[in-house]
Design an enzyme around this catalytic site. Structure first.
Site, PDB file in Angstrom:
ATOM      1  N   PRO A  15    -161.956  53.729-110.843  1.00 42.95           N
ATOM      2  CG  PRO A  15    -161.689  53.787-113.098  1.00 42.95           C
ATOM      3  CD  PRO A  15    -161.146  53.962-111.640  1.00 42.95           C
ATOM      4  CD  GLU A  16    -164.127  49.199-107.020  1.00 46.90           C
ATOM      5  OE1 GLU A  16    -165.059  48.296-106.653  1.00 46.90           O
ATOM      6  OE2 GLU A  16    -163.454  49.656-105.852  1.00 46.90           O
ATOM      7  CE  LYS A  63    -161.631  46.396-111.170  1.00 48.13           C
ATOM      8  NZ  LYS A  63    -160.293  46.655-110.071  1.00 48.13           N
TER       9      LYS A  63
END
Ligand SMILES: [Zn+2]
Length: 280
Positions: A15-16, A63
């Site tokens: 995840p970004e 994030k």
């Protein structure tokens, strides 16, 4: 653990900022204004004080995913290295067990099987230490890039390499390893020069580029930064990223083999073209 029929899943990517914004967007229509029927945290079990509270906000902060319940009860989720979220009909929701987090309304249930941090706290979001020290979210509409550049070029960062500072969530929230490498490549910037030797325009270009790339991918389930029109040649199956995880393959602009070096205290991988980015 009982495993019900899944309606959907967001997964597959480290995840970004783009992933978490996409997750928040998919949760909003199913959570906002609905009452919580179950909140389960692996560390605490079922949380009775959440029951019946209406979901008031669902947002991404860099994030982190932040779910706000009625009465200033907040849930912060950090997905670590895996952005998986599963959606079930409430009647088919898994029991809980080893799941780090499960939240359900009368209609839907969402499980976060790989969440690395789950924090439940009362009060304003800034009460969470993890949120209080975040820099501006690059994907928020009101993001002030000059403030981001000012944070990046603060004296304490002078000696740090730009590739390391881009990942520093206290400077700007949202950039991870993929967008770091891609933005540096597209700005023809060496990842290894100290911040103190860069001018503000160059820094602003980098953060603007990273934000633009992430924004373009919020609606997609894959990350794509390559624009076909910008390719030197047109391979039959063009890559989706310019440099990330392309070590040893030819640069799509100049043909030089892409290189990789570990960078910063966390030894994160940085991919770059030695020629385009003038790295000796
Ligand atoms: Zn190149």
């Amino acid at each position: 653990m009982r495993e019900g029929v899944r309606i959907g899943e967001i997964s597959g990517l480290v995840p970004e900022g783009d992933t978490i914004h996409r997750m928040a967007a998919s949760l909003r229509p199913r959570l906002l204004g609905r009452a919580v029927r179950r909140l389960y945290l692996r560390e605490r079990g079922d949380v009775p004080e959440a029951l019946g509270r209406e979901v008031r906000s669902v947002e991404a902060r860099g994030k982190h995913l932040l779910i706000g319940l009625e009465g200033e009860l907040n849930l912060r989720v950090h997905q670590g290295m895996n952005g998986r979220m599963r959606h079930y009909a409430a009647s088919a929701a898994p029991a809980g067990g080893a799941l780090p987090l499960l939240i359900a309304t009368a209609q839907d249930a969402f499980a976060f099987p790989r969440a690395s941090q789950v924090e439940l706290f009362r009060g304003k979001p800034e009460r969470s230490l993890a949120l209080a020290r975040l820099g501006p979210d690059l994907l928020s509409e009101a993001v002030d890039l000059e403030a981001v550049v000012a944070r990046a070029s603060a004296p304490r960062n002078f000696g740090r390499e730009v590739g390391e500072v881009l990942l520093d969530q206290r400077v700007a929230a949202g950039i991870g390893n993929v967008y770091k490498s891609e933005a540096l490549f597209l700005c023809e910037q060496s990842p290894f020069v100290p911040i103190g030797s860069m001018d503000r325009q160059a820094l602003q270009r980098l953060y603007t580029k990273a934000a633009t790339l992430m924004r373009a991918n919020i609606a997609r389930d894959r990350r794509v930064t390559v624009k076909l029109a910008e390719l030197r040649d047109r391979p039959a199956a063009p890559p989706e990223l310019w440099v990330y995880r392309r070590g040893g393959e030819p640069c799509l602009k100049c043909g030089t083999p892409i290189a990789m070096r570990r960078q910063g205290e966390a030894a994160r991988s940085t991919y770059f073209c030695p020629r385009c980015q003038k790295v000796s």
